[in-house]
Write a protein that holds these residues in place. Sequence first.
Motif, short mmCIF file in Angstrom:
data_model
loop_
_atom_site.label_atom_id
_atom_site.label_comp_id
_atom_site.label_asym_id
_atom_site.label_seq_id
_atom_site.Cartn_x
_atom_site.Cartn_y
_atom_site.Cartn_z
N VAL A 193 -62.70 -30.16 78.58
CA VAL A 193 -63.95 -29.39 78.60
C VAL A 193 -64.27 -29.01 80.03
CG1 VAL A 193 -66.36 -29.37 77.92
CG2 VAL A 193 -64.71 -30.70 76.60
N GLY A 194 -64.13 -29.98 80.95
CA GLY A 194 -64.39 -29.72 82.36
C GLY A 194 -63.45 -28.66 82.91
N VAL A 195 -62.18 -28.75 82.54
CA VAL A 195 -61.21 -27.76 83.01
C VAL A 195 -61.64 -26.37 82.60
CG1 VAL A 195 -58.86 -26.92 82.71
CG2 VAL A 195 -59.26 -29.35 83.06
N LEU A 196 -62.05 -26.26 81.34
CA LEU A 196 -62.50 -24.98 80.81
C LEU A 196 -63.65 -24.42 81.64
CD1 LEU A 196 -61.23 -23.77 78.31
CD2 LEU A 196 -63.21 -24.52 77.01
N ILE A 197 -64.59 -25.29 81.94
CA ILE A 197 -65.78 -24.86 82.69
C ILE A 197 -65.38 -24.43 84.10
CG2 ILE A 197 -67.92 -25.67 83.74
CD1 ILE A 197 -68.34 -27.38 81.28
N PHE A 198 -64.62 -25.27 84.80
CA PHE A 198 -64.26 -24.97 86.18
C PHE A 198 -63.37 -23.72 86.26
CE2 PHE A 198 -65.06 -29.61 87.05
CZ PHE A 198 -66.21 -29.37 87.80
N LEU A 199 -62.51 -23.61 85.27
CA LEU A 199 -61.57 -22.49 85.28
C LEU A 199 -62.31 -21.16 85.21
CD1 LEU A 199 -58.56 -22.32 85.37
CD2 LEU A 199 -58.50 -22.25 82.90
N SER A 200 -63.27 -21.10 84.30
CA SER A 200 -64.01 -19.84 84.19
C SER A 200 -64.83 -19.61 85.44
CB SER A 200 -64.92 -19.87 82.98
OG SER A 200 -64.24 -20.42 81.90
N ALA A 201 -65.35 -20.70 86.04
CA ALA A 201 -66.12 -20.54 87.26
C ALA A 201 -65.22 -20.00 88.37
CB ALA A 201 -66.72 -21.88 87.67
N LEU A 202 -64.02 -20.47 88.43
CA LEU A 202 -63.09 -20.00 89.46
C LEU A 202 -62.78 -18.52 89.27
CD1 LEU A 202 -60.64 -23.01 89.70
CD2 LEU A 202 -62.16 -22.17 91.47
#
Lengths: 316, 443, 294
Positions: A193-202
Amino acid sequence: MSSSPETHALGGPALDRRGPTARIRLRRAVGRFTPWLLLAPAAALLVWLLAYPLGDAVHLSFTNWDGFSAPKSIGLDNFTELAHDKHFKEALLHNLIIVASLPIWIAIPYFIAWGLHTKVWGWRFFRFAFFLPAVFSPVVIGVYYGMVLKPDGPLNGLLRAIGLGGLAHEWLNQPGLTLGVVIAIIIWSTFGVGVLIFLSALANLDEELVEAAHVDGASRWQIQRHVVFWQLLPVIEFWAIIIVIASFTAFFPLIYTLTQGGPGFSTYTADYDLYQEAFAGGNMGYASAIGVVLLIVIGLVAGLTVALLRWRRRLA
Amino acid sequence: MSKRARLGCMVALLCGLLLAVSACGGGSSGGGTEGGSAEGTPAKPSEVSGHLTVWDVFYKLFPEYTKAVKPLDEAFEKKFPNVTVEHVAQGFEQYPALVQAAFTAREGPDVMMMLPSYSGVLNYTAGLEELNGKITPEMKEQLSYWYTMTPGYEEEGPHYGVPIGSTEFIFYYNKKLFKKAGLPTTFEPKTWDEVREAGEKLKAAGIQPFVGGDKEGYEDQWWWMLGWPTVNTKQQSIELGEGEIPFTSEEFAKAWGPEEMMEKAGLLQKSRFTTPFFTEGYEQFSEGKGGMILGGSTTTAYWGEFNKALGEENVGMFYSPGAEYVTAGPEFGWSIPKFAPNKAASWAYIEFMASKPAMELLYEKGGLLPNRKDVKLPADAPRQAKEVVELYENNETFDDVAHLIPNTVAAQLSKEAPEYFQGRISMEDMQKSLQEKFEKEKK
Amino acid sequence: MSTDAARLAGPRFRQAGKARRIGRLGGALALWLILATIALSTLYPLFFLVATALRTTQDYRLSPAGIPHELTLDNIHLAFSEVEIGKLALNSLMVVVPAVIIVTVFACLAAYALVHFRFPLRRSALVVVVALMALPPAVVLIPIFKVVLEAGLLNNRLGLILVYSALNLPFSIFLMASFMRSVPDELLNAARIDGAGPLRTLWSVVIPLVRPGLLTLVTLNFLFMWNEFLYALVILQKETNRTIMVGIAQFQSHWEKNLGVVSAGLLLSMIPPLLIFLFFQRDLARGLTSGAVK
């Protein structure tokens, strides 16, 4: 939803006869109440099924209640007893250890997201795969890891096969280790879930700033620390709040299905202790007192997190 | 108050008299029945009707017992045509939570399965119906183990359940492997040392002496309760439960002697602390991987399955050597919660389940040993079944000590004991922490 | 390991010496291997469940973690006939679907009010919502049970529906509020000038803009409620309305010896959440971030 008929009725044709001034006045009045009406259904449900029970839990914590007869008020007895309850103190300590592990919860998805952000071959697939454990129920995870982590199970088999036999452990039967294993499993099941969030933020990152820093001769690490990190800070905060919640709510089901608090009491958490006291021991009052202490701890941790985030923000 | 007490005495006396008369007719040998503890009359099928919900933890948990449930319920519905039964299987692990919730809610089943003494029924006396007014003298006389349903463990007194079945824990040995190790195939040890020596011989022959599994800590608890009657008395087990003998006492520590002896001699498996008993642990014995195992004494746990796997002639049994008394008790009891709306139907069900035909059916379909005097095992019953019945009939029996302490203390014991045997805590640590838990529970 | 990955992964501006390029290639390969290993650890459980569900117990015992040899559909059959997994799933759906609808609607209304209206105590309300989020469900189990009981909703699906809604409301409001902050106030003002009432504005202006967030919310709530166990156990005690996780926890102890059937049951229990996840995966990625960034 339940507020909609009221709002409509008030603005409806039946009122037209009163003439424009009355209508405007009414509109204004309705306007003032609109947010309250919108909040009403959620607030009603929250008060009835969460806030009131919470108050009741506090009330019960000052009583002796076995669940059969009426609760007997006993003042602070439950709390003084809790102060001497070594298993409860141990359980609370475990909660704090879990909280202390939160930086890892942030770091892992953060760096994995960086890895994926380079658009390595198959990154979409990785993104999907990493989220998968969040779909598994605690029962699935419990059964699965119960099997994988056996002393003669696949994980140790793998370690031995690649010459790391020294790292093989009785994962679920070593007091110092098992809590770490449980934390690792929870991280494993949430990092996607965190990866998903950070990835879109990046993906939304301001590339120009990065380029500018690079032109200025900043090293990659410096860029990372001084530019990217600060841009991502709001997202990191968002994730931090989510995992603070998870650290208090996500462990119970896994402990219930995987370790039952063992070996010994080494993976007891406060809410697991509460459940045992209430439903295996029938000590409802005492269990409520555990809940109250836990709530205080959560309040402190949450307060600390918020304060920390504010402080960081002010530094920025 | 005193008037009422006197009246009570009178009623009790009268009932006692009545009981004595009825007992004479049956030619009984069942000890002094003074109090008016059984005064019911059998339920009449025509007068009972309704829908019954029965909560059962063994149903669908133990394969053998499960086979008996449907036939029993059907037989009941045949006898009481106006009653329908809904037999609900509840999870073993979740049962305490469910029962607690039901009592708090005052809503739930009409009939509840309860484990004996403080492993179940005695924790919930505040919510359960006292059954003395319903129990018929005939039932009282025929069934054994009433004391496991009664506070204070007396045959007389308020009964909160009707005991069903006969079981406890016992040691099994594999005769084939014993023979291979040069041991006698009829093994009747008189001391724990003999057990240890047998184990050492097995070990020397390359055979794992004891198999099992202690992941849940049950196995340690069983060793403790089978060690208890070899060093302590029945009275002392009651005193431990009542707090007169503390957990920090020598009596408590001594009961661990047998397991300590076997552990020290290296006869127990190292892997047992990560092996669950009920799935993998006991299967090892079925697979012929070990010489001995500690397990339940009836078919719900396990000779039924051992016999199937190893052959009836290869499964031997022995009880704790030198025991002062033999631990035995019912498999479970049937109880009626106070909130049950149709207690007449609830009772009709329980009465039927405790009757001769039902208990015969229970053995025939489910392999549960009867606790009724007038139910005898059929001639073709396995040798092991007869042995267990003989053991319980020919010796003084009493409930095991783990059932006499509060269930939360017993739960803690099965958490701490594996830690002790893995050398992580000392005996003193365990004793102190159990005593603390006990005192907290008794408050 | 992760620091390395991060460095390698940094923004991509580089000019190259050959050695450097090779070094970078090696780094990328190492990164890929690390990611692949992690992916293996998250995919393997699925493979394990499928494999165990489709093989005989004897075959499982030979190599629990390996490739199955003796395939069978018996376990799946047993899961349907003996465990009645279909009935359990239906029971769960009858609770989860209404609860997800209630929680989504209520959270939208509340978040809309908290984000786009100015009124006294607004900030306090937000703080209360965040505070309630961290409440461990076990803490209020007993008093919530009492409330449900007093309302006469014990053993009634409605009781569990309302409890699930309440338990998930704080998080849902928080998430919805984060999403809605990304909707500019000017748009709302424009709608108001056009004469649209607050509900109309919510429905036709705000909701379309936070669609990914909304679907994220639906997915997360569905996952949570579908997997919930404790409240379902004590509130729905009857066999006729037992939910899937309670049923599974129970048959797990009954069928423990037959891991094939357990796996079949677990696998089947995962199908609805997996479908939801696959269906909304794209929105989930967008939704979670749109909430986080603002």
